[in-house]
Write an enzyme that holds these catalytic residues in place. Structure first.
Site, PDB file in Angstrom:
ATOM      1  N   SER A   1     -58.368 -10.674 -62.395  1.00 37.43           N
ATOM      2  CA  SER A   1     -59.327 -11.556 -62.160  1.00 37.43           C
ATOM      3  C   SER A   1     -60.008 -12.246 -63.292  1.00 37.43           C
ATOM      4  O   SER A   1     -60.333 -13.482 -63.402  1.00 37.43           O
ATOM      5  CB  SER A   1     -60.550 -10.998 -61.385  1.00 37.43           C
ATOM      6  N   GLU A   2     -60.181 -11.434 -64.387  1.00 39.84           N
ATOM      7  CA  GLU A   2     -60.881 -11.712 -65.577  1.00 39.84           C
ATOM      8  C   GLU A   2     -59.796 -12.255 -66.585  1.00 39.84           C
ATOM      9  O   GLU A   2     -60.183 -13.204 -67.314  1.00 39.84           O
ATOM     10  CB  GLU A   2     -61.574 -10.462 -66.271  1.00 39.84           C
TER      11      GLU A   2
END
Length: 266
Positions: free
Chosen positions: A118-119
């Site tokens: 996600s990051e």
């Protein structure tokens, strides 16, 4: 994309103003507005910009404490399990511990993989998609140039992973603290909520309808499926990346496991 600007239905303020010795929230982590000398003398970390009505040397002081605790003004400790003598500053700035008094576990490998995906990986401090300076796997810089990071730049994936594990401690603590011990969560459910809190901030998570519904005894899988997708906005706009992240967190939450992570095992 890193934390604390996400809202479910409305935009929440990024900063919490406070008077000297009053409560503050620094990037989602609770603290108290203290003189920097008082904070450092008691082992705390001073974060600029969250006590704007006070003198320049008064900053939001945060500190982890005890077994899975966080220093905060006692009246804001939802578990009621406080310990004195572990936090700098006024007498009502106490160590707020999980209700069980036990140390929250680290998240599992599935959670780490979800957060990393996600990051994304950034080796040097750079603005994220909404302009916040981040490095590694979503570490939000606290100082100019991310000088608080104990690793040299450019980060390797290994040092970034170590930084992520260190960053997650505060969010593991706040999820364990804010959810009552009668709620049993497996390691995937717990990890999904830590990922969510890492993204939206402990303050937003703790005041959410999601946590309220869990604490009221509703079915965890139902609550997660209905509440997590609401947290898909930044600056009032729905972001596709957040829609995907919330869907992945729901999927992880619903993945069966026999490993119990909450209440924290002693």
């Amino acid at each position: 994309m890193r934390s604390f600007i996400i809202t479910a239905l409305v935009c929440l303020p990024l900063l919490t103003n406070a008077a000297l010795n009053g409560p503050c929230t620094a990037n989602g982590v609770p603290g108290a507005c203290l003189a920097t000398s008082t904070c450092s003398g008691g082992g705390g970390t001073s974060v600029s910009g969250f006590c704007p009505n006070d003198p320049a040397d008064v900053k939001c002081c945060t500190k982890t404490c005890g077994s899975g605790g966080q220093c905060r003004i006692a009246s804001t400790c939802t578990t009621g399990n406080t310990q004195s003598g572990l936090c700098p500053g006024p007498s009502d700035f106490k160590c707020c511990l999980p209700a069980s008094g036990c140390t929250p576990p680290s998240v599992n490998t599935a959670t780490i993989a979800l957060i990393k995906k996600s990051e994304g990986f950034v080796s040097k401090p750079a603005p994220d998609p909404i302009g916040l300076p981040t490095v590694g796997y979503g570490h939000l810089c606290q100082t100019s140039g991310c000088s608080e990071v104990p690793y040299s730049f450019p980060l390797t994936e290994s040092t970034a992973t170590s930084l992520l594990h260190s960053d997650l401690v505060s969010f593991q603590n706040c999820i364990a603290r804010d959810i009552v011990d009668s709620v049993r969560l497996n390691d995937n459910q717990y990890g999904a909520l830590v990922s969510w809190a890492f993204n939206v901030g402990c303050a937003n998570a703790g005041s959410s309808t999601l946590i309220t519904r869990l604490n009221n005894g509703e079915t965890p899988n139902t609550v997660a499926a209905e509440e997590l997708p609401k947290w898909n906005k930044a600056g009032g706009a729905v972001l596709p990346g957040l829609v995907t992240r919330r869907a992945n967190e729901v999927a992880l939450f619903k993945t069966a496991s026999s490993v119990i992570a909450h209440p924290p095992p002693c």
